[in-house]
Design a protein around this motif. Structure first.
Motif, mmCIF file in Angstrom:
data_model
loop_
_atom_site.group_PDB
_atom_site.id
_atom_site.type_symbol
_atom_site.label_atom_id
_atom_site.label_comp_id
_atom_site.label_asym_id
_atom_site.label_seq_id
_atom_site.Cartn_x
_atom_site.Cartn_y
_atom_site.Cartn_z
ATOM 1 N N ASN A 180 0.766 -1.140 0.146
ATOM 2 C CA ASN A 180 -0.106 0.451 0.021
ATOM 3 C C ASN A 180 0.963 1.168 0.257
ATOM 4 O OD1 ASN A 180 -1.853 1.208 0.328
ATOM 5 N ND2 ASN A 180 -3.059 0.555 1.279
ATOM 6 N N ALA A 217 -4.099 4.212 -4.157
ATOM 7 C CA ALA A 217 -3.301 3.884 -3.854
ATOM 8 C C ALA A 217 -3.581 2.697 -4.457
ATOM 9 C CB ALA A 217 -3.644 3.535 -2.391
ATOM 10 N N THR A 218 -2.433 1.198 -4.311
ATOM 11 C CA THR A 218 -2.464 -0.148 -4.136
ATOM 12 C C THR A 218 -2.740 -0.937 -3.118
ATOM 13 O OG1 THR A 218 -0.225 -0.591 -4.367
ATOM 14 C CG2 THR A 218 -0.677 0.480 -6.477
ATOM 15 N N HIS A 219 -3.174 -2.301 -3.426
ATOM 16 C CA HIS A 219 -3.937 -2.969 -2.487
ATOM 17 C C HIS A 219 -2.664 -4.442 -2.713
ATOM 18 C CE1 HIS A 219 -6.878 -5.254 0.474
ATOM 19 N NE2 HIS A 219 -6.955 -3.990 0.596
ATOM 20 N N SER A 250 -3.821 -7.302 -1.874
ATOM 21 C CA SER A 250 -4.323 -8.401 -2.859
ATOM 22 C C SER A 250 -5.386 -7.805 -3.164
ATOM 23 C CB SER A 250 -5.342 -8.752 -1.283
ATOM 24 O OG SER A 250 -6.496 -7.948 -0.432
ATOM 25 N N SER A 251 -5.099 -8.835 -4.329
ATOM 26 C CA SER A 251 -6.105 -8.155 -5.839
ATOM 27 C C SER A 251 -7.492 -7.847 -5.088
ATOM 28 C CB SER A 251 -5.662 -9.550 -6.840
ATOM 29 O OG SER A 251 -6.105 -8.374 -8.104
ATOM 30 N N ILE A 252 -8.197 -6.959 -5.839
ATOM 31 C CA ILE A 252 -8.968 -6.630 -5.672
ATOM 32 C C ILE A 252 -9.675 -6.658 -7.284
ATOM 33 C CG2 ILE A 252 -11.350 -4.791 -5.018
ATOM 34 C CD1 ILE A 252 -8.892 -3.453 -3.348
ATOM 35 N N GLU A 259 -8.807 -1.528 -10.705
ATOM 36 C CA GLU A 259 -7.859 -0.858 -9.844
ATOM 37 C C GLU A 259 -6.761 0.007 -10.468
ATOM 38 O OE1 GLU A 259 -8.577 -1.994 -7.038
ATOM 39 O OE2 GLU A 259 -6.536 -2.444 -6.136
#
Lengths: 413, 243
Positions: free
Chosen positions: A29, A38-40, A42-44, A105
């Motif tokens: 993140n 922002a990145t996450h 785990s994949s969303i 994403e």
């Protein structure tokens, strides 16, 4: 004629859909105050298409004009299809607006090769710069590297993207020569190698990279494919290899004649085998061998391995180590953790496994709980295989009217 | 014995206090007096701030940060019937905090599973929630869910939409997470008017639908799978499923 933006989207999303990679996982993140995105870790997944694939990224081509002529590719030069191109500005605007509405994403940007390799890479780079520097976008960006681009351009892309990749497409040089005459394995791997080395200079972790292989367009067997994947993982060159069942989009004399259905089951088995390589500590030659170079279509590779190595089984759930638990068919990484955790407090029986929501449908043939074996078939590979492929049907007694001589009982005629 | 409390977190903490010091053994815990005739003894818990604070401090001291967070999460997801198990969870934790990992205990297993379900629903919604842009550039999303996700989603998007104003509106619970400039709050929304959308909204919806249709591969079509992955329940406010 000038195309409107909706038609461009139609064309350029359609051209990119055969690339399977859509994951956005594995980025820490990275949100910044006062900025967007922002990145996450785990994949969303943001939605699922009518064919059941997850959509997490805006996956489009910058353009589907291409100077290459790869036989399997819909965008090959010799195809008479509608062509279009986004300007870097258009694409950056769409990305930002999609992101704000939580449709995606981030961006997965690939491109046909327009004019030449470097020119195309520069256009991609321009899009990235607008997103990162002008819109202060911190979300996920995955860029497809164009084989044969100048190293300095690759350096710039690596600095701005979260992940880069380059599709190997075909598992051997020979097949490439036949179907993708403008590409060689050397040319495809070069930007990947350079990107890895470059990212290692600044960081201890190499940038996440992936590739894609087309399955079933050429004669390679599963052993060739898994061996290639496993070498790529070992050299830390790639994080992920995607397998894509060959879908015929062109007529070409070098391609398999008519395929009614893409080899989806084979693709599925390869993903399962790939999973065993990455998370279960299997080596490729345990899964496929000289003798059986292809994966069993009837059984998943873990079950298939277990049946060939019955001497390790049945395993006692309460005694065996973590590594051994991982080898039990039907029990996954999460299941193993649940068992290890619960084992600390009591010794487990089959009821406990059920309570832990671990399915023993498959595992029952390979385990004992407190010394008890509960599968209803004898412990040998043929009968187990039979039971797994065709689970014993519950016998329903359905007396036929003619079974019993009713008249004898009721006196009717 | 049946206990009744007023649905608030303070009320529940007071309940924990009373159970502890008056050695109560409740079979069920209700949020209001049942209408049916019940033969069991009923005790109404009087919410008491001093008792509640004491219990809260004790929990903070005794429990690990993660277990404390679990208690808050379970309370916030406002599912039915978690109270007895949450009470057991807290009692077990006070006795021996290592026992909180013993999933062989049914209350602990229940609480852990409920928390997992909450996280799963939250994870799904964090992908399936759709914002629309309003005239003043505020982003507005509608939400319907089994769990109370307003706060969790609001936090999630605080990282992503840090330079934007946004509203996440839980239609059924009449709650909204509102971020306006630097202020964030969860508010009750008694009534609301359908807001006006921005000029560009229609364009990006259309672009998104056009993208969504284009990426599907005809020869691999599998609508049943699609329905498993995006259940109809979630589709109410999703742009691409509106027709």
């Amino acid at each position: 004629m000038r195309k409107d933006i909706y038609e461009k989207m139609q064309i350029l999303a359609n051209s990119a859909k055969y690339d399977v990679s859509c994951s956005s996982s594995g980025s820490e993140n990275n949100h910044k105050t006062g900025e967007l995105g922002a990145t996450h870790n785990s994949s969303i997944c943001h939605t699922f298409t009518a064919d059941g694939r997850c959509v997490s990224l805006l996956k489009v081509l910058l353009t589907n004009f291409c100077i290459y002529d790869c036989a399997y590719c819909i965008n090959r030069k010799s195809n008479d299809i509608k062509r279009a191109a986004f300007s870097p500005r258009e694409l950056a605007d769409i990305t930002i607006n999609f992101y704000k509405r939580n449709y995606i994403e981030g961006l997965f940007l690939s491109s046909g090769i327009i004019d030449n390799e470097d020119h195309t890479m520069v256009l991609i780079l321009r899009t990235l710069k607008i997103l990162r520097y002008e819109y202060h976008f911190n979300g996920y960006i995955h860029v497809k590297l164009i084989p044969g681009t100048d190293d300095r351009l690759i350096d710039e892309v690596v600095a701005l993207a979260n992940r880069v990749s380059s599709n190997i497409e075909l598992p051997s040089d020979k097949s490439l020569k036949l179907l993708a005459p403008n590409k060689t394995k050397e040319k495809i791997l070069q930007p990947l190698k350079h990107a890895r080395d470059k990212s290692l200079e600044n960081d201890t972790k190499p940038i996440g990279m992936s590739t894609q292989l087309i399955i079933g367009a050429t004669p390679e067997n599963d052993k060739d494919i898994l061996k290639l994947s496993s070498v790529l993982y070992d050299k830390a060159l790639l994080k992920r290899v995607y397998y894509s069942a060959y879908i015929p989009v062109n007529d070409d004399r070098n391609l398999p004649a008519i395929v009614n259905k893409p080899p989806l089951l084979r693709e599925h088995r390869l993903y399962q085998a790939d999973w065993l390589l990455r998370f279960y500590d299997f080596s490729y030659d345990e899964i496929v061998s000289e003798e059986f170079p292809n994966l069993d279509e009837e059984l998943d590779p873990k079950t298939s391995w277990a049946l060939h190595n019955l001497s390790y089984f049945p395993m006692e759930i309460n005694k065996v180590s973590k590594d051994e638990l991982l080898r039990i068919p039907g029990i996954g990484v999460r299941g193993v953790f649940k068992i290890l955790k619960a084992r600390k407090f009591k010794s487990l029986d089959f009821e406990d496994l059920k309570k832990l929501k671990i399915s023993i449908k498959r595992a029952q043939y390979f385990i004992t709980c407190k010394g008890k074996y509960c599968a209803k078939v004898s412990f040998c590979s043929d009968t187990i295989k039979q039971a797994i492929i065709e689970p014993p049907k519950k016998r329903v007694i359905q007396p036929s009217l003619f079974d019993i001589d009713y008249s004898a009982i009721t006196g009717e005629l | 014995m049946i206990l009744i409390y007023d649905k608030t977190f303070e009320g529940f903490l007071t309940l924990v206090y009373d159970v502890y010091y008056e050695k109560l053994k409740p079979n069920s815990i209700f949020k209001q007096k049942p209408n049916k005739l019940i033969l069991e003894e009923i005790k109404q818990i009087q919410t008491n701030e001093i008792k509640a604070t004491k219990v809260l401090e004790a929990i903070k001291n005794k429990f690990s940060k993660k277990a404390f967070q679990t208690i808050l999460n379970i309370f916030m997801c406002d599912n039915d019937d978690f109270e007895v198990d949450l009470l057991n969870f807290i009692i077990i934790g006070f006795k021996d905090k290592n026992e909180l990992f013993n999933i062989n205990n049914s209350s602990i297993f229940y609480i852990q599973n409920l928390e997992k379900q909450l996280f799963r629903a939250n994870h799904k919604m964090s992908g399936f929630l759709r914002f629309e842009e309003l005239e003043d550039n505020t982003l507005y999303a509608k939400l319907e869910s089994r769990f109370n996700l307003c706060y969790f989603l609001g936090k999630h998007f605080y990282k992503r939409l840090n330079n934007q104003n946004y509203i996440i509106h839980d239609i059924n619970r009449k709650l909204a997470f509102i971020k306006d400039g630097t202020s964030i709050k969860v508010e009750n929304i008694a009534s609301f008017e359908e807001p006006n959308l921005s000029e560009d909204e229609e364009k990006f919806k259309r672009l998104w639908n056009s993208f969504f249709e284009a990426v599907s591969i005809e020869s691999r079509k599998n609508e049943k799978l699609q329905r498993d992955l995006v259940p109809l329940l979630y589709r109410t406010y999703m742009t691409e499923f509106e027709n």
